[in-house]
Design an enzyme around this catalytic site. Structure first.
Site, PDB file in Angstrom:
ATOM      1  N   SER A  37     -57.332  40.373 -13.580  1.00 47.75           N
ATOM      2  CA  SER A  37     -57.405  41.816 -13.384  1.00 47.75           C
ATOM      3  C   SER A  37     -56.692  42.164 -12.090  1.00 47.75           C
ATOM      4  CB  SER A  37     -58.859  42.261 -13.307  1.00 47.75           C
ATOM      5  OG  SER A  37     -59.380  41.871 -12.064  1.00 47.75           O
ATOM      6  N   LYS A  38     -56.543  43.462 -11.892  1.00 47.17           N
ATOM      7  CA  LYS A  38     -55.869  43.899 -10.670  1.00 47.17           C
ATOM      8  C   LYS A  38     -56.645  43.431  -9.454  1.00 47.17           C
ATOM      9  CE  LYS A  38     -53.331  47.574 -12.749  1.00 47.17           C
ATOM     10  NZ  LYS A  38     -53.343  48.871 -13.276  1.00 47.17           N
ATOM     11  N   ARG A  39     -57.889  43.113  -9.683  1.00 43.02           N
ATOM     12  CA  ARG A  39     -58.720  42.642  -8.551  1.00 43.02           C
ATOM     13  C   ARG A  39     -58.381  41.201  -8.154  1.00 43.02           C
ATOM     14  NH1 ARG A  39     -62.737  43.936 -11.760  1.00 43.02           N
ATOM     15  NH2 ARG A  39     -61.931  45.926 -12.375  1.00 43.02           N
TER      16      ARG A  39
END
Ligand code: GLU
Length: 501
Positions: free
Chosen positions: A264-266
């Site tokens: 994820s972008k995380r």
């Protein structure tokens, strides 16, 4: 005559470009190249709450860096402003609101969508009731069933807030062909009457991209697998408008190597900008991501952009998730680093070495990083590099005299006398090489020629430590070649002095 292939990358400017987004852009680019089609960039900014102000600019910069440029759509102007080129514009969705509104109302007129005035409170209550009854949350079509068109129009005229919902058939199935996954079928009654136009006049993604892909004549949509469950909604909309839907190719998810969960972008380092900062080359990143979900079905692993454009084939896209293996990327990046010519590589390495050399200058050093010096360092270091940033590791040896404990000069159990003899011998060998013969090959041959083949450490270890002050470093001839004759002699003298003191 069949239609001209037209593909698009349609990111939302909600953050920096993620590696998965770059892969989508790449496949679009390759497809357009291979089939001589158009590839355009559209910005999907209808979710105004999630927009990040500098995201469009960063996104285009990342695409430019990777050399995956579109031939139509949104670009950056001279001053960094957003400009557009192409005959199907505007290509930024927030500049097309009137178009979406017109089409949303048209669907209402056709009896395929309806006005809905339900308040957020009513929707909350409905959801709570459904949850309690263990039913999937779905709008109950109240405004479709209970409200006449005439009443709805009166309420709109009096200024009441409304949304437009799509009327999903309560029976039947929606079937479509996915270029990656084959035939896909969804049962209509599991689909909610989704909103297509919000109360603030903005379209939802569902409406906006369907309208745009029709008007912009998209023939194939590459997008992430997360959109697959929404695709029947999109197909139903195309049919409701009476338009032909593009083909869809839903790309496999990219998984984190450790957690095996969707990246994820995380996952901090998954943005293209991070790869850029860490010193990965665009050629390597592009080659690497091309293989995340596309299998060339040969042993070949190294592909240039033009090889990729030749080989790319939608039929070879994978369904199963692809693991992001940065070790493989490191290996690939090292390959590309070694393929570069020294001059180009040196300029790419310059920013990393500037940091080291200027920090040392601030401490009183005086080494200016000339191109010639830089190229020497890069010649010596590049065999060991995986990333451009690796050039900086341990590179202070090229800018300042090392400091070290004299014990480090001893190879195995060498006595001080033996160390002195070894250093004196090095001094002689090195001293005999004239300035104009100070070449890497020459230094290497001379030193190797003088060392005891069964015990080279006796000569090389003390010399290497004298030159670098380190337990591990490039070979003594490499370091001596870079720092030059005078500096090498000085460092050997300094080591002799250290032993004698
Ligand atoms: N705007 C969507 C996103 O950023 C694109 C989906 C699509 O390509 O249709 O995920």
């Amino acid at each position: 005559m069949s239609k001209k292939p037209r593909v698009r990358f349609a990111p939302s400017p909600t953050g920096y470009l993620h590696i998965g987004g770059l892969r989508t852009a790449l496949y679009n680019f390759l497809y357009a190249k291979k089939y001589k089609g158009d590839y355009f960039l559209r910005i999907e900014d209808t979710d105004q709450k999630r927009i990040v102000s500098d995201a469009i600019g960063k996104l285009i910069e990342s695409l430019e860096w990777a050399n995956i440029m579109h031939s139509e759509g949104v670009y950056l102007g001279e001053e960094g402003e957003i400009i557009e080129r192409g005959k199907y514009g505007p290509y930024v969705q927030s500049r097309r609101l009137d178009i979406y509104q017109k089409y949303a109302h048209e669907l209402v007129e056709k009896g395929k969508a309806y006005y809905c005035f339900c308040t957020p409170e009513r929707l909350d209550t409905l959801r709570a009731v459904q949850e309690k009854a263990k039913l999937a949350p779905a709008y109950d079509k109240l405004c479709l069933k209970e409200l006449s068109m005439e009443d709805a129009k009166k309420r709109i005229a009096s200024g009441e807030k409304y949304v437009i919902r799509f009327d999903v058939p309560e029976t039947g199935e929606t079937e479509f062909h996915d270029a990656v996954r084959g035939k896909i079928k969804f049962v209509n009654k599991n689909l909610d009457d989704f909103v297509i136009l919000k109360s603030d006049g903005y379209p939802t993604y569902h409406l906006a991209h369907v309208v745009d892909d029709h008007l912009m004549k998209t023939t194939l949509v590459f997008r992430g697998e997360e959109w697959l469950p929404s695709t029947p909604k999109h197909i139903l909309m195309f049919r409701a408008f009476g338009w032909e839907a593009p083909e869809y190719a839903h790309l496999c998810v990219i998984l984190n190597k450790n957690t095996k969960k969707k990246l994820s972008k995380r996952d901090g380092d998954a943005s293209v900008e991070d790869f850029m900062k860490k010193g990965y080359l665009p050629e390597a990143v592009v080659n690497f991501i091309a293989l995340l979900g596309w299998n060339p079905k040969t042993e070949q692993e190294i592909f240039s952009l033009s090889d990729l454009a030749k080989e790319f084939d939608v039929a070879k896209l994978n369904r199963a998730g692809a693991i992001l293996d940065t070790e493989k990327l490191d290996w690939m990046n090292g390959m590309y680093i070694r393929q570069k010519n020294i001059k180009d590589l040196a300029q790419l390495c310059r920013p990393y070495l500037e940091i080291v050399s200027s920090a040392i200058r601030r401490k009183g050093g005086n080494q200016i990083l000339s191109d010639e010096y830089l190229e020497k360092i890069v010649t010596v270091e590049r065999e060991r590099m995986c990333k451009l940033s690796d050039i900086a590791d341990g590179s202070e040896i090229y800018f300042e005299r090392p400091e070290y404990k004299k014990q480090l000069l001893a190879w195995k159990k060498m006595l001080e006398k033996e160390i002195l003899d070894s250093l004196q011998k090095s001094l002689e060998i090195v001293g005999e090489i004239e300035e104009k013969k100070w070449e890497l090959g020459n230094l290497k041959n001379k030193l190797l020629g003088e060392a005891d083949p069964k015990n080279r450490g006796i000569l090389f270890w003390p010399l290497r430590v004298a030159l670098t002050g380190k337990e591990k470093s490039p070979s003594p001839w490499e370091v001596a070649w870079v720092i030059g004759r005078g500096e090498s002699m000085e460092r050997i003298h300094a080591a002799i002095k250290l032993i004698k003191n």
